[in-house]
Design an enzyme around this catalytic site. Structure first.
Site, mmCIF file in Angstrom:
data_model
loop_
_atom_site.group_PDB
_atom_site.id
_atom_site.type_symbol
_atom_site.label_atom_id
_atom_site.label_comp_id
_atom_site.label_asym_id
_atom_site.label_seq_id
_atom_site.Cartn_x
_atom_site.Cartn_y
_atom_site.Cartn_z
ATOM 1 N N HIS A 91 0.869 -1.146 0.226
ATOM 2 C CA HIS A 91 -0.009 0.069 -0.053
ATOM 3 C C HIS A 91 0.714 1.163 0.279
ATOM 4 O O HIS A 91 1.754 1.428 0.974
ATOM 5 C CB HIS A 91 -0.933 -0.106 1.252
ATOM 6 C CG HIS A 91 -1.821 -1.419 1.070
ATOM 7 N ND1 HIS A 91 -2.296 -2.108 2.205
ATOM 8 C CD2 HIS A 91 -2.690 -1.499 0.076
ATOM 9 C CE1 HIS A 91 -3.187 -2.915 1.768
ATOM 10 N NE2 HIS A 91 -3.337 -2.838 0.584
ATOM 11 N N GLU A 94 1.749 3.536 3.133
ATOM 12 C CA GLU A 94 2.365 2.557 4.362
ATOM 13 C C GLU A 94 3.838 2.622 3.936
ATOM 14 O O GLU A 94 4.322 1.695 3.457
ATOM 15 C CB GLU A 94 1.673 1.200 4.473
ATOM 16 C CG GLU A 94 -0.001 1.352 4.756
ATOM 17 C CD GLU A 94 -0.813 0.156 4.470
ATOM 18 O OE1 GLU A 94 0.012 -0.945 4.684
ATOM 19 O OE2 GLU A 94 -1.829 0.268 4.646
ATOM 20 N N HIS A 201 3.284 -3.882 6.365
ATOM 21 C CA HIS A 201 2.079 -3.007 6.163
ATOM 22 C C HIS A 201 2.124 -1.891 7.298
ATOM 23 O O HIS A 201 2.941 -2.108 8.266
ATOM 24 C CB HIS A 201 0.774 -3.741 6.151
ATOM 25 C CG HIS A 201 0.501 -4.263 4.928
ATOM 26 N ND1 HIS A 201 -0.410 -3.732 3.977
ATOM 27 C CD2 HIS A 201 1.057 -5.599 4.444
ATOM 28 C CE1 HIS A 201 -0.419 -4.785 2.814
ATOM 29 N NE2 HIS A 201 0.320 -5.644 3.170
ATOM 30 N N GLU A 297 1.950 -5.705 10.403
ATOM 31 C CA GLU A 297 1.508 -4.359 10.554
ATOM 32 C C GLU A 297 2.249 -3.620 11.504
ATOM 33 O O GLU A 297 2.562 -4.252 12.677
ATOM 34 C CB GLU A 297 0.184 -4.496 11.123
ATOM 35 C CG GLU A 297 -1.083 -5.087 10.188
ATOM 36 C CD GLU A 297 -1.161 -4.192 8.726
ATOM 37 O OE1 GLU A 297 -0.944 -2.874 8.878
ATOM 38 O OE2 GLU A 297 -2.214 -4.524 8.253
HETATM 39 ZN ZN LIG Z 1 -1.359 -2.221 4.195
#
Ligand SMILES: [Zn+2]
Ligand SMILES: *[C@@H]1O[C@H](CO)[C@@H](O)[C@H](O)[C@H]1NC(C)=O
Ligand SMILES: *[C@@H]1O[C@H](CO)[C@@H](O)[C@H](O)[C@H]1NC(C)=O
Ligand SMILES: *[C@@H]1O[C@H](CO)[C@@H](O)[C@H](O)[C@H]1NC(C)=O
Length: 445
Positions: A91, A94, A201, A297
């Site tokens: 993404h 990110e 991410h 994450e």
């Molecule tokens: Zn992401």
């Protein structure tokens, strides 16, 4: 003379030295696409203590190359070593993972032959770092923007998609048009038999493991896990990352004052148990390619200010290394023709009780991360009798450089009369496995 009186002189010399020293150290700042490319090119040119190779897996929708840095301790490309990959900035907004992988790159080089874990990793694997899968989205994202979707998708205009919803799905038909970035990753995985992977991410603080997708999408607000047959391994992998991360393991964001909500016990979660979606990259890695990938994450703020980067690197450094070393555990081996020891490519392999087959590589190799225990492995290849092999995976806890169980598995040509096959016309003893575990380095290309 009082020590204090020389201080200004020392300080001044120090400043001059620091200023003019031809430092190759990476700054803690965001590098734009051009800077990142230059930096990676420079890196591969000036790195001499370790074998590196810079390559691109394709181009983004807007035509930017998708650069990968590969590391290996040995100069020759050994196809018997497990391949590991890290993919960041999927993404575009990110951005932390992108910089972390650049720092990881530098860290691996600078600590080879200094830190035994780094030497172990680089001597026994091939590691591939893709700092940005989405340079298009990154180019329109805004430094300091913690939330929101601006820059998330690929391709700045027109044909834009969420790259982490763009892979073939295990349970469902895929609907979104496949993007060049996604195609590039899929082709990359067709070429290299990756064993372990992580997607980086931002926007939360948790290690998330497959499946993200679920068979029947539940309409209740309550979330249900969607577990793989290798759930024990995935939980262990996610826990390995989280346990080494000072904030993730206790449910905090990168910033001590902020808790990760919802709270995830041990800093890990099954994907669907959090929220389910189709077309994710980690599910594809696992079900299609037998590569164990989790989704990391690593910062609640998607694109924090550059002042945060050093702290974020410190938080993730040990996790990245410990996680990578997991690729050296479990079982690996080579599938061979019993008559002439020819490697058998594309054999179907299954760990019995784990309903998820995977395939041997071009040179007949395979790898599978497993927890300690006794297992049976079934191999099937076109034109051969199937074979079941029993083996043990030994506990590697506390061992600095893990060693997996190595097998050589000989398959008998199906044209051999069954009686001859049963009499053991193989060049091996016992169960048909020449050695468990094999002597290190017993393989030839
Ligand atoms: Zn992401
Ligand atoms: C790349 O290396 C050259 C020569 O060492 C140096 O002059 C240049 O500043 C470096 N560029 C980057 C982006 O690091
Ligand atoms: C194994 O997986 C296949 C394909 O997903 C499925 O059709 C089959 O029912 C599964 N078998 C068991 C025993 O779970
Ligand atoms: C099995 O042996 C037969 C006879 O030698 C040969 O023609 C065939 O190619 C072999 N099969 C495989 C898969 O190697």
């Amino acid at each position: 003379m009082h020590a204090l009186s020389v201080m200004p002189v020392v300080l001044c010399l120090l400043i001059i030295f620091v200023y003019f020293y031809p430092s190759e150290c990476l700054d803690f700042k965001y590098h734009n696409n051009k800077e990142m490319e230059r930096l990676m090119r420079n890196f591969s040119l000036i790195t001499k203590n370790i074998h590196t190779s810079l390559y691109s897996i394709g181009r983004s929708t807007n035509g930017l190359p998708l650069w990968v840095m590969e590391f290996s301790g040995s100069k020759t490309a050994r196809s018997d070593l497990p391949n590991i990959k890290f993919v960041a900035n999927i993404h575009g907004n990110e951005a932390v993972g992108r910089e972390l992988l650049l720092h990881f790159m530098e860290y691996l080089r600078d600590n080879y032959d200094k830190d035994p874990s780094v030497s172990c990793l680089l001597d026994n694997s091939r590691i591939h770092l893709l700092p940005s899968l989405n340079p298009d989205g990154f180019s329109i994202s805004t430094e300091g923007q913690c939330v929101g979707e601006h820059g998330r998708l690929n391709g700045v205009k027109g044909n834009t998609e969420d790259l982490n919803r763009n892979f073939p799905d295990y349970f469902h038909q895929d609907l979104n048009p496949r993007q060049p970035e996604t195609e590039a990753v899929m082709a990359w995985m067709d070429k290299i038999p990756f064993v372990l992977s992580a997607g980086l991410h931002g926007g939360a603080m948790v290690a998330n493991y497959p499946f993200d997708s679920e068979k029947v999408t539940k309409s209740t607000p309550e979330k249900f896990p969607s577990l793989t047959p290798d759930n024990d391994v995935f939980q262990h992998l996610a826990r390995t990352y989280a346990r080494n991360h000072p904030k993730m393991k206790i449910g905090l964001c990168e910033d001590d004052t902020k808790p990760q909500t919802p709270y995830f016990e041990d800093g890990i979660t099954n994907g669907a148990a959090w929220y389910s979606f189709t077309g994710g990259m980690q599910d594809y890695n696992y079900f299609k390619k037998g590569c164990m990938e989790i989704t990391l994450e690593i910062s609640c703020c998607k694109y924090p200010l550059p002042q945060e980067l050093e702290k974020l690197w410190e938080q993730n450094k040990q996790s990245l290394l410990s996680y990578s070393l997991e690729a050296l555990k479990g079982v690996s081996g080579q599938i061979l023709d019993s008559s002439d020891e020819r490697p058998i490519e594309n054999a179907n392999i299954e760990i019995i009780g784990r309903n998820m087959t995977f395939k041997s590589s071009q040179n007949g190799y395979f790898w599978r991360i497993l927890l300690p225990g006794f297992y049976q492995l079934k191999v099937e290849a076109v034109g051969y009798y199937p074979k079941i092999v029993t083996f043990e995976v030994r506990d590697q806890t506390g061992i600095n450089c893990p060693k997996n169980t190595k097998l050589r598995i000989f398959l008998i040509n199906a044209t051999t009369p069954i009686s001859a096959a049963l009499q053991g016309s193989e060049p091996t003893e016992g169960s048909g496995v020449s050695c468990t575990p094999c002597v290190e380095g017993a393989y030839t290309e």
